[in-house]
Structures are given as C-alpha cells and as structure tokens.
Motif scaffolding. Structure first.
Motif, mmCIF file in Angstrom:
data_model
loop_
_atom_site.group_PDB
_atom_site.id
_atom_site.type_symbol
_atom_site.label_atom_id
_atom_site.label_comp_id
_atom_site.label_asym_id
_atom_site.label_seq_id
_atom_site.Cartn_x
_atom_site.Cartn_y
_atom_site.Cartn_z
ATOM 1 N N ASP A 129 2.051 16.529 -13.705
ATOM 2 C CA ASP A 129 2.180 17.978 -13.509
ATOM 3 C C ASP A 129 3.357 18.542 -14.304
ATOM 4 N N ILE A 130 4.480 17.829 -14.292
ATOM 5 C CA ILE A 130 5.658 18.273 -15.049
ATOM 6 C C ILE A 130 5.344 18.293 -16.541
ATOM 7 N N TYR A 131 4.677 17.255 -17.027
ATOM 8 C CA TYR A 131 4.325 17.186 -18.446
ATOM 9 C C TYR A 131 3.392 18.341 -18.820
ATOM 10 N N THR A 134 1.791 9.176 -6.200
ATOM 11 C CA THR A 134 2.382 10.502 -6.033
ATOM 12 C C THR A 134 3.337 10.812 -7.179
ATOM 13 N N LEU A 135 4.176 9.840 -7.530
ATOM 14 C CA LEU A 135 5.110 10.021 -8.645
ATOM 15 C C LEU A 135 4.364 10.249 -9.953
ATOM 16 N N ARG A 136 3.307 9.507 -10.174
ATOM 17 C CA ARG A 136 2.524 9.662 -11.394
ATOM 18 C C ARG A 136 1.920 11.072 -11.444
ATOM 19 N N ASP A 165 0.829 -1.211 0.000
ATOM 20 C CA ASP A 165 0.000 0.000 0.000
ATOM 21 C C ASP A 165 0.865 1.264 0.000
ATOM 22 N N GLU A 166 1.949 1.261 0.777
ATOM 23 C CA GLU A 166 2.865 2.401 0.792
ATOM 24 C C GLU A 166 3.505 2.604 -0.582
ATOM 25 N N LEU A 167 3.915 1.509 -1.188
ATOM 26 C CA LEU A 167 4.523 1.568 -2.516
ATOM 27 C C LEU A 167 3.519 2.088 -3.545
ATOM 28 N N HIS A 168 2.290 1.623 -3.455
ATOM 29 C CA HIS A 168 1.246 2.072 -4.364
ATOM 30 C C HIS A 168 0.993 3.575 -4.170
#
Length: 112
Positions: free
Chosen positions: A35-37, A28-30, A20-23
C-alpha cells in the motif's frame, strides 16, 4: 511413552500457533508495504503531472509575453522610440482634456 510425547505434542502445537501468528503478521506487513509503495507511485505520478503542467504554463506565459512585447513595440531597436511616441500622444490628449476642463475658468462660465 504416551506421557513423554504429550509435552512434545504441546510444544509442537504451540510452535504451529506461533508460526501461524508470525505468518499472519508477515502478510499484514507485506500488505502495508504494498500500500505504501502504491501510494508513493501515485504521488510521484501526480508530482510529474504537476511539474509538466507548470512547465507548459511557463512556456506559454513566456511566449505570450514575447508576443505582447512585439505587439506594443517594446522589443527590438524601435521599441523605446515607439513607447516615447505613445507617451507623447497620451500626454497631449491629457493636456487637451485639461484645457477643455479649464475653459470655464479662463473665459468665464456661461452657466449661471
């Protein structure tokens, strides 16, 4: 048997929590990547608009420059001749003004 399943259940629970933490980190990374894109796309559009604006300005400036050169006779074969005539007229007017100002020196001033 119950005691043998207890460590397995504990490990399974820990694995589920870590998963769950990894997900959550992946989400968050996605989000950051999206946002960067989006920001990069907005900046590209802004740069394109700026480039188009400068291109349009450059075309208008060169067109205005050509029209001004034609209006003042600076373009074409007769341009230098017309410029020379303009300089003679300006020089002649300056000479007349200078003579008018010097009139008091040569003929004496009537003002006392």
């Amino acid at each position: 048997m119950s005691s043998s399943q207890s460590p397995e259940t504990t490990y399974e629970t820990q694995n589920d929590q870590r998963l769950d933490e990894l997900h959550s980190k992946i989400r968050t990374l996605r989000g950051v990547t999206t946002d960067i894109y989006d920001d990069a796309e907005r900046q590209n559009l802004t740069l394109d608009d700026t480039g188009n604006t400068f291109s349009s300005f450059s075309a208008q400036l060169s067109h205005s420059s050509r029209r001004a050169a034609q209006a003042f006779g600076l373009s074409g074969a007769g341009g230098a001749r017309q410029t020379r005539i303009i300089m003679y007229v300006v020089g002649g007017l300056f000479a007349l003004w200078l003579l008018w100002r010097m009139q008091g020196f040569w003929w004496g001033s009537s003002e006392v």
